[in-house]
Design an enzyme around this catalytic site. Structure first.
Site, PDB file in Angstrom:
ATOM      1  N   GLU A 110       1.971  -5.886  14.171  1.00  0.00           N
ATOM      2  CA  GLU A 110       1.087  -6.037  15.312  1.00  0.00           C
ATOM      3  C   GLU A 110       0.479  -7.436  15.354  1.00  0.00           C
ATOM      4  O   GLU A 110      -0.072  -7.860  16.355  1.00  0.00           O
ATOM      5  CB  GLU A 110       0.001  -4.951  15.339  1.00  0.00           C
ATOM      6  CG  GLU A 110      -0.867  -4.889  14.127  1.00  0.00           C
ATOM      7  CD  GLU A 110      -0.347  -3.962  13.024  1.00  0.00           C
ATOM      8  OE1 GLU A 110      -1.183  -3.452  12.277  1.00  0.00           O
ATOM      9  OE2 GLU A 110       0.868  -3.763  12.893  1.00  0.00           O
ATOM     10  N   ARG A 114       0.815  -1.220   0.000  1.00  0.00           N
ATOM     11  CA  ARG A 114       0.000   0.000   0.000  1.00  0.00           C
ATOM     12  C   ARG A 114       0.848   1.270   0.000  1.00  0.00           C
ATOM     13  O   ARG A 114       0.351   2.341  -0.337  1.00  0.00           O
ATOM     14  CB  ARG A 114      -0.997  -0.009   1.167  1.00  0.00           C
ATOM     15  CG  ARG A 114      -2.004  -1.145   1.031  1.00  0.00           C
ATOM     16  CD  ARG A 114      -3.178  -1.102   1.968  1.00  0.00           C
ATOM     17  NE  ARG A 114      -2.875  -0.729   3.320  1.00  0.00           N
ATOM     18  CZ  ARG A 114      -3.797  -0.366   4.202  1.00  0.00           C
ATOM     19  NH1 ARG A 114      -5.075  -0.329   3.867  1.00  0.00           N
ATOM     20  NH2 ARG A 114      -3.457  -0.050   5.428  1.00  0.00           N
TER      21      ARG A 114
END
Length: 174
Positions: free
Chosen positions: A99, A62
């Site tokens: 994460e 992205r």
């Protein structure tokens, strides 16, 4: 502040993607709207205050979208940083924590020359693992980081701490 609030309207929350418990910030509505996309690009460009940039680093995948647009507007080279075994030439690599797991990134060994002024761009600053890996790659090749630049920052994850020695900008903060 008005512009940042408008851009947030083009970020869609997707619950439990890519894993249960993750709230994913989907930028495809932003990419799909030419006016919002241009406004967001201008916010990112304005953050640079006319600084000279030789190369823009875009992180897979992205980070490629706005990274390439930034490179074009700044008349700079674009350096794609990719997941392992996706680049055809000799690479350097850096491992990082997400994460929701671990991964690594690679960059061609000749992508940055010593002293190049580098803008690092990615879509999101979360835990800071990806951003730290990008900084490590640039530093290893002798580039000078002008700014770490993000569409959005998830400030509650404290990712900024991992790259705090660099100027940091996010168009949107959550």
């Amino acid at each position: 502040m008005k512009k940042k609030m408008q851009i947030k309207n083009y970020i869609r929350d997707i619950q439990d993607f890519p894993k249960e418990g993750i709230l994913f910030k989907d930028i495809t509505p932003l990419l799909n709207d030419p006016i919002a996309r241009e406004e967001c690009l201008q916010i990112l460009l304005d953050s640079l205050k006319g600084q000279k940039i030789d190369k823009v680093i875009g992180a897979e995948s992205r980070g490629f979208f706005f990274g390439m647009l930034l490179a074009q507007k700044l008349n700079a080279g674009f350096v794609p940083v990719r997941k392992p075994k996706k680049l055809p030439y000799k690479v350097i690599s850096a491992e990082y924590d997400l994460e929701y797991g671990t991964d690594s990134l690679e960059m061609h060994i000749d992508a940055i020359k010593k002293g190049d002024k580098v803008l690092i761009h990615d879509d999101v600053l979360a835990t800071g693992g990806t951003a730290k890996a990008l900084c490590d790659l640039v530093n290893e090749l002798g580039g000078e980081i002008v700014q770490c630049n993000f569409l959005m920052e998830l400030s509650f994850l404290n990712g900024r701490e991992k790259i705090k020695e660099n100027p940091i900008f996010a168009a949107i903060t959550y």
